[in-house]
Design a protein around this motif. Sequence first.
Motif, PDB file in Angstrom:
ATOM      1  N   THR A   1     -26.294   0.744  14.849  1.00 46.46           N
ATOM      2  CA  THR A   1     -27.004  -0.480  15.206  1.00 46.46           C
ATOM      3  C   THR A   1     -26.158  -1.728  14.956  1.00 46.46           C
ATOM      4  O   THR A   1     -26.480  -2.793  15.451  1.00 46.46           O
ATOM      5  CB  THR A   1     -28.313  -0.595  14.396  1.00 46.46           C
ATOM      6  N   THR A   2     -25.080  -1.621  14.173  1.00 49.01           N
ATOM      7  CA  THR A   2     -24.242  -2.773  13.879  1.00 49.01           C
ATOM      8  C   THR A   2     -23.079  -2.908  14.865  1.00 49.01           C
ATOM      9  O   THR A   2     -22.245  -3.778  14.718  1.00 49.01           O
ATOM     10  CB  THR A   2     -23.676  -2.685  12.445  1.00 49.01           C
ATOM     11  N   MET A   3     -23.024  -2.049  15.841  1.00 45.27           N
ATOM     12  CA  MET A   3     -21.947  -2.113  16.832  1.00 45.27           C
ATOM     13  C   MET A   3     -21.978  -3.466  17.541  1.00 45.27           C
ATOM     14  O   MET A   3     -23.027  -3.916  17.993  1.00 45.27           O
ATOM     15  CB  MET A   3     -22.138  -0.972  17.849  1.00 45.27           C
ATOM     16  N   ASP A   4     -20.831  -4.106  17.606  1.00 50.92           N
ATOM     17  CA  ASP A   4     -20.751  -5.452  18.183  1.00 50.92           C
ATOM     18  C   ASP A   4     -20.512  -5.382  19.692  1.00 50.92           C
ATOM     19  O   ASP A   4     -19.394  -5.142  20.143  1.00 50.92           O
ATOM     20  CB  ASP A   4     -19.628  -6.238  17.493  1.00 50.92           C
ATOM     21  N   PHE A   5     -21.570  -5.616  20.446  1.00 53.98           N
ATOM     22  CA  PHE A   5     -21.453  -5.607  21.904  1.00 53.98           C
ATOM     23  C   PHE A   5     -21.268  -7.015  22.478  1.00 53.98           C
ATOM     24  O   PHE A   5     -21.365  -7.206  23.686  1.00 53.98           O
ATOM     25  CB  PHE A   5     -22.709  -4.976  22.534  1.00 53.98           C
ATOM     26  N   SER A   6     -21.007  -7.995  21.617  1.00 60.35           N
ATOM     27  CA  SER A   6     -20.922  -9.377  22.092  1.00 60.35           C
ATOM     28  C   SER A   6     -19.831  -9.602  23.160  1.00 60.35           C
ATOM     29  O   SER A   6     -20.058 -10.373  24.099  1.00 60.35           O
ATOM     30  CB  SER A   6     -20.732 -10.351  20.926  1.00 60.35           C
ATOM     31  N   PRO A   7     -18.650  -8.934  23.068  1.00 63.12           N
ATOM     32  CA  PRO A   7     -17.664  -9.139  24.153  1.00 63.12           C
ATOM     33  C   PRO A   7     -18.216  -8.714  25.512  1.00 63.12           C
ATOM     34  O   PRO A   7     -17.967  -9.373  26.530  1.00 63.12           O
ATOM     35  CB  PRO A   7     -16.485  -8.245  23.730  1.00 63.12           C
ATOM     36  N   LEU A   8     -18.984  -7.616  25.515  1.00 67.05           N
ATOM     37  CA  LEU A   8     -19.582  -7.130  26.752  1.00 67.05           C
ATOM     38  C   LEU A   8     -20.672  -8.082  27.223  1.00 67.05           C
ATOM     39  O   LEU A   8     -20.736  -8.441  28.410  1.00 67.05           O
ATOM     40  CB  LEU A   8     -20.161  -5.728  26.542  1.00 67.05           C
ATOM     41  N   THR A   9     -21.518  -8.492  26.300  1.00 65.82           N
ATOM     42  CA  THR A   9     -22.596  -9.433  26.636  1.00 65.82           C
ATOM     43  C   THR A   9     -22.036 -10.728  27.200  1.00 65.82           C
ATOM     44  O   THR A   9     -22.544 -11.279  28.186  1.00 65.82           O
ATOM     45  CB  THR A   9     -23.444  -9.749  25.378  1.00 65.82           C
TER      46      THR A   9
ATOM     47  N   PRO B   1     -24.211   1.595  26.844  1.00 66.10           N
ATOM     48  CA  PRO B   1     -24.553   1.083  28.182  1.00 66.10           C
ATOM     49  C   PRO B   1     -23.784   1.810  29.294  1.00 66.10           C
ATOM     50  O   PRO B   1     -22.909   1.245  29.952  1.00 66.10           O
ATOM     51  CB  PRO B   1     -24.148  -0.397  28.084  1.00 66.10           C
ATOM     52  N   TYR B   2     -24.112   3.080  29.474  1.00 70.53           N
ATOM     53  CA  TYR B   2     -23.374   3.910  30.424  1.00 70.53           C
ATOM     54  C   TYR B   2     -23.403   3.358  31.853  1.00 70.53           C
ATOM     55  O   TYR B   2     -22.409   3.408  32.575  1.00 70.53           O
ATOM     56  CB  TYR B   2     -23.927   5.341  30.437  1.00 70.53           C
ATOM     57  N   ALA B   3     -24.569   2.852  32.264  1.00 70.62           N
ATOM     58  CA  ALA B   3     -24.682   2.357  33.648  1.00 70.62           C
ATOM     59  C   ALA B   3     -23.716   1.198  33.884  1.00 70.62           C
ATOM     60  O   ALA B   3     -23.016   1.151  34.905  1.00 70.62           O
ATOM     61  CB  ALA B   3     -26.121   1.928  33.936  1.00 70.62           C
ATOM     62  N   ILE B   4     -23.656   0.287  32.937  1.00 69.76           N
ATOM     63  CA  ILE B   4     -22.756  -0.866  33.057  1.00 69.76           C
ATOM     64  C   ILE B   4     -21.297  -0.415  32.969  1.00 69.76           C
ATOM     65  O   ILE B   4     -20.438  -0.888  33.713  1.00 69.76           O
ATOM     66  CB  ILE B   4     -23.084  -1.913  31.968  1.00 69.76           C
ATOM     67  N   HIS B   5     -21.025   0.516  32.061  1.00 71.57           N
ATOM     68  CA  HIS B   5     -19.666   1.044  31.907  1.00 71.57           C
ATOM     69  C   HIS B   5     -19.194   1.698  33.213  1.00 71.57           C
ATOM     70  O   HIS B   5     -18.079   1.434  33.702  1.00 71.57           O
ATOM     71  CB  HIS B   5     -19.652   2.039  30.743  1.00 71.57           C
TER      72      HIS B   5
ATOM     73  N   SER C   1     -32.659  11.127  31.442  1.00 73.87           N
ATOM     74  CA  SER C   1     -33.602  10.144  30.895  1.00 73.87           C
ATOM     75  C   SER C   1     -33.338   8.725  31.403  1.00 73.87           C
ATOM     76  O   SER C   1     -34.166   7.837  31.217  1.00 73.87           O
ATOM     77  CB  SER C   1     -33.541  10.147  29.366  1.00 73.87           C
ATOM     78  N   GLN C   2     -32.188   8.513  32.042  1.00 74.06           N
ATOM     79  CA  GLN C   2     -31.845   7.170  32.526  1.00 74.06           C
ATOM     80  C   GLN C   2     -31.437   7.227  34.000  1.00 74.06           C
ATOM     81  O   GLN C   2     -30.252   7.335  34.331  1.00 74.06           O
ATOM     82  CB  GLN C   2     -30.713   6.575  31.684  1.00 74.06           C
ATOM     83  N   PRO C   3     -32.412   7.147  34.908  1.00 76.62           N
ATOM     84  CA  PRO C   3     -32.124   7.263  36.343  1.00 76.62           C
ATOM     85  C   PRO C   3     -31.166   6.201  36.876  1.00 76.62           C
ATOM     86  O   PRO C   3     -30.494   6.412  37.885  1.00 76.62           O
ATOM     87  CB  PRO C   3     -33.504   7.130  37.001  1.00 76.62           C
ATOM     88  N   GLU C   4     -31.060   5.071  36.167  1.00 76.75           N
ATOM     89  CA  GLU C   4     -30.158   4.017  36.631  1.00 76.75           C
ATOM     90  C   GLU C   4     -28.693   4.474  36.557  1.00 76.75           C
ATOM     91  O   GLU C   4     -27.873   4.081  37.387  1.00 76.75           O
ATOM     92  CB  GLU C   4     -30.358   2.736  35.816  1.00 76.75           C
ATOM     93  N   ILE C   5     -28.380   5.308  35.567  1.00 77.52           N
ATOM     94  CA  ILE C   5     -27.021   5.855  35.461  1.00 77.52           C
ATOM     95  C   ILE C   5     -26.716   6.711  36.691  1.00 77.52           C
ATOM     96  O   ILE C   5     -25.640   6.605  37.293  1.00 77.52           O
ATOM     97  CB  ILE C   5     -26.863   6.693  34.176  1.00 77.52           C
TER      98      ILE C   5
ATOM     99  N   PHE D   1     -32.222   1.695  45.160  1.00 78.06           N
ATOM    100  CA  PHE D   1     -32.686   1.778  43.774  1.00 78.06           C
ATOM    101  C   PHE D   1     -33.193   0.417  43.313  1.00 78.06           C
ATOM    102  O   PHE D   1     -32.631  -0.620  43.673  1.00 78.06           O
ATOM    103  CB  PHE D   1     -31.557   2.253  42.854  1.00 78.06           C
ATOM    104  N   ASN D   2     -34.243   0.425  42.523  1.00 78.81           N
ATOM    105  CA  ASN D   2     -34.797  -0.806  41.966  1.00 78.81           C
ATOM    106  C   ASN D   2     -34.084  -1.110  40.644  1.00 78.81           C
ATOM    107  O   ASN D   2     -34.488  -0.629  39.589  1.00 78.81           O
ATOM    108  CB  ASN D   2     -36.307  -0.638  41.749  1.00 78.81           C
ATOM    109  N   TRP D   3     -33.016  -1.888  40.714  1.00 74.47           N
ATOM    110  CA  TRP D   3     -32.139  -2.121  39.562  1.00 74.47           C
ATOM    111  C   TRP D   3     -32.828  -2.964  38.497  1.00 74.47           C
ATOM    112  O   TRP D   3     -33.621  -3.847  38.801  1.00 74.47           O
ATOM    113  CB  TRP D   3     -30.849  -2.801  40.013  1.00 74.47           C
ATOM    114  N   SER D   4     -32.476  -2.690  37.242  1.00 70.86           N
ATOM    115  CA  SER D   4     -33.041  -3.449  36.119  1.00 70.86           C
ATOM    116  C   SER D   4     -32.481  -4.876  36.142  1.00 70.86           C
ATOM    117  O   SER D   4     -31.407  -5.131  36.690  1.00 70.86           O
ATOM    118  CB  SER D   4     -32.660  -2.783  34.792  1.00 70.86           C
ATOM    119  N   PRO D   5     -33.213  -5.835  35.548  1.00 70.39           N
ATOM    120  CA  PRO D   5     -32.743  -7.228  35.535  1.00 70.39           C
ATOM    121  C   PRO D   5     -31.352  -7.381  34.915  1.00 70.39           C
ATOM    122  O   PRO D   5     -30.587  -8.251  35.313  1.00 70.39           O
ATOM    123  CB  PRO D   5     -33.802  -7.951  34.681  1.00 70.39           C
ATOM    124  N   GLN D   6     -31.033  -6.528  33.944  1.00 67.97           N
ATOM    125  CA  GLN D   6     -29.737  -6.638  33.266  1.00 67.97           C
ATOM    126  C   GLN D   6     -28.580  -6.314  34.201  1.00 67.97           C
ATOM    127  O   GLN D   6     -27.538  -6.963  34.173  1.00 67.97           O
ATOM    128  CB  GLN D   6     -29.699  -5.693  32.062  1.00 67.97           C
ATOM    129  N   ILE D   7     -28.766  -5.311  35.057  1.00 68.83           N
ATOM    130  CA  ILE D   7     -27.654  -4.841  35.884  1.00 68.83           C
ATOM    131  C   ILE D   7     -27.689  -5.396  37.318  1.00 68.83           C
ATOM    132  O   ILE D   7     -26.690  -5.353  38.032  1.00 68.83           O
ATOM    133  CB  ILE D   7     -27.619  -3.294  35.910  1.00 68.83           C
TER     134      ILE D   7
END
Length: 204
Positions: free
Chosen positions: A6-14, A48-52, A79-83, A108-114
Amino acid sequence: MEEVATTMDFSPLTDAIASESYDKIADICDNLMLQVSAEGIVFQNDWPYAIHLLGHIYAGDINSARFLWKSIPIAIKESQPEIIAVWGIGQKLWTRDYAGVYEAVRSFNWSPQIHPFIAAFSDNNTKKMFQLLVAAYSTISVQDTALFLGMSEDEATTYVLQEGWILDSAARMLTVKKQTIVTEQKLDPSKLQRLTEYVFHLEH
């Protein structure tokens, strides 16, 4: 393990997503994944496999996208159809189904994030296809142009007329306006060859 994850820093990606620096996302994700692996962190469910995946596809690195796809656990894919939907785009690119790329994007109905990332990929892909058409053709049918650009025939015609192409309405043929900037760029001969093969397939 879970607590560390949970402490993984994803800020560069964000930050990259927020600033629409989509061309950097594959490298950022690769580096984060190496860092996570080196620290022995369990991250599979949160990664974030879909984004990767889309990052590699956006960068045109389909080989890396295929490698990443094969490494994703089946349970996560299920479990993640977006991937799966993102990889659907990669599959169409891999098989050179240029029209199918746009179908995969729209189906596909993409999520707001992607969603913004997908839109940027689609726009970028259209521009690449347009440049290939400019390099490969002097004349091309409206129908084929629409297939390559992922648009309706009317939309494709409007798009290319704005770029200086000329329409023969009776024959439904377009005369391509050559651009000096394209002749100065190094064009991948294999891409031209694939484009030629695809058009041959369309016409036979």
